[in-house]
Design an enzyme around this catalytic site. Sequence first.
Site, PDB file in Angstrom:
ATOM      1  N   LYS A  97       0.854  -1.185   0.000  1.00 37.60           N
ATOM      2  CA  LYS A  97       0.000   0.000   0.000  1.00 37.60           C
ATOM      3  C   LYS A  97       0.886   1.231   0.000  1.00 37.60           C
ATOM      4  O   LYS A  97       2.009   1.195   0.508  1.00 37.60           O
ATOM      5  CB  LYS A  97      -0.883   0.017   1.262  1.00 37.60           C
ATOM      6  CG  LYS A  97      -2.079   0.930   1.135  1.00 37.60           C
ATOM      7  CD  LYS A  97      -3.210   0.220   0.426  1.00 37.60           C
ATOM      8  CE  LYS A  97      -4.437   1.077   0.295  1.00 37.60           C
ATOM      9  NZ  LYS A  97      -5.600   0.278  -0.094  1.00 37.60           N
ATOM     10  N   ASP A 137      -6.714   4.473  -4.861  1.00 32.27           N
ATOM     11  CA  ASP A 137      -7.396   4.271  -3.584  1.00 32.27           C
ATOM     12  C   ASP A 137      -8.117   5.592  -3.294  1.00 32.27           C
ATOM     13  O   ASP A 137      -8.434   6.336  -4.223  1.00 32.27           O
ATOM     14  CB  ASP A 137      -6.393   3.879  -2.490  1.00 32.27           C
ATOM     15  CG  ASP A 137      -7.068   3.235  -1.279  1.00 32.27           C
ATOM     16  OD1 ASP A 137      -7.425   2.056  -1.343  1.00 32.27           O
ATOM     17  OD2 ASP A 137      -7.277   3.934  -0.256  1.00 32.27           O
TER      18      ASP A 137
END
Length: 418
Positions: A97, A137
């Site tokens: 991430k 995201d």
Amino acid sequence: MAQKQFDKVAKQIEIDDATKDLLRNPMREYHFNIPVKMDDGTVKVFRGFRVQHNDARGPGKGGIRFHPDETVDTVRALSMWMTWKCSLLDLPLGGSKGGVICDPHNLSNREQENICRGWVRQVARNIGPLQDVPAPDIMTNGAHMLWMLDEYETIMGGKFPGLITGKPVGMGGSLGRTEATGYGVVYVVREALKELGIQANKTQAAFQGFGNVSQYAIRKYQELGGKAICVSSWSQADQKAFTIKNNAGIDVDSLLSITDRFGGINPQKAKELGNEVLPGDAWIEQDVDILFPCALENQITEKNVTKIKSRVRLIAEGANGPTTPEADKVIHERGIYLLPDFLANAGGVTCSYFEQVQSNMNYYWTKEEVLEKLDQKMTHAYHEVHKLAQKRKVYMRDAAYMIAINRVAQASKERGWV
Ligand code: GLU
């Protein structure tokens, strides 16, 4: 929170201490400064991260988030959840991430482009189609992905469409990618309702968040015949969340006409369109059958979990980590059926995987093909988790963890790491 969830399940399955140590923390992390020349001529330094939790099953995979409240700890937790998500869906990918502490509400497109390019310059040698593959995201989208790809290709000298997913359609992106996360949530809800013996067209639901996940989840849920009566959003002007309620059903198109590019609905205009405007937490206390938390992490807490009405039979976690462990315990004890985040919202990364496959072949599928494959993958994963939860008489979240952790532990062992 991610570690607490892991520890709880690690105790119930047979994995040795070394594997536990390996999986409890990220393998690698990069923290860096991104200096950006702002439109007014000043220079601002932004903080960026990429955390690679585990790549035993394949290249790291996971989005990049732009948010003012981002911290390295949220990125760490999210990278770990990506490992479980890819594993649970049986994708040949690991978990990563990334993020930048910034608020795109206050940044021009040019400034955002410079953040994207600066982010890539800092980690270009540590990401790549065979190493670690970013995606969108919260508050990032196809435009950001393309700037990042362009910077990477400039540095590396070549074309590498497999570097990143969530690219715009026509520029290496996959049809269906934008819809994938929201649709995926509803594919598993559809299966869960069948198991619970509930007819979708007799249900009502409340949604938290009106970003990419929620917008498409509401549409798909309405296609099943469900009635979405409530959706919460964020007011940038008031700097607080609020909830929109409409007993006749939420009209996504009319709300979209008064929504900014980040999913922020204008509350005043929503009222003028005939909706009720309630406080931010009101979505959780609605008399509905299904709750869809599709915003951020840590939203269902010890404090507000008691507000969930007895009618609620199902919670589908469209967001990553929306439920704190304390609230989760209450939900479990109350016997509410839970579709955990790394199952419920896995449609996004699953479609990202399809995008990679298509980019590598340089041959693109129709939207119907993409969505059909997505539905198959999600439905299969749901039934695997449901079956294990029944067989071992465990909570759905724990069953999902058992499958996901076991696969990553096995891959780490077969590689000779532990
Ligand atoms: N950001 C999305 C997630 O949290 C998608 C990640 C991806 O496509 O790699 O699952």
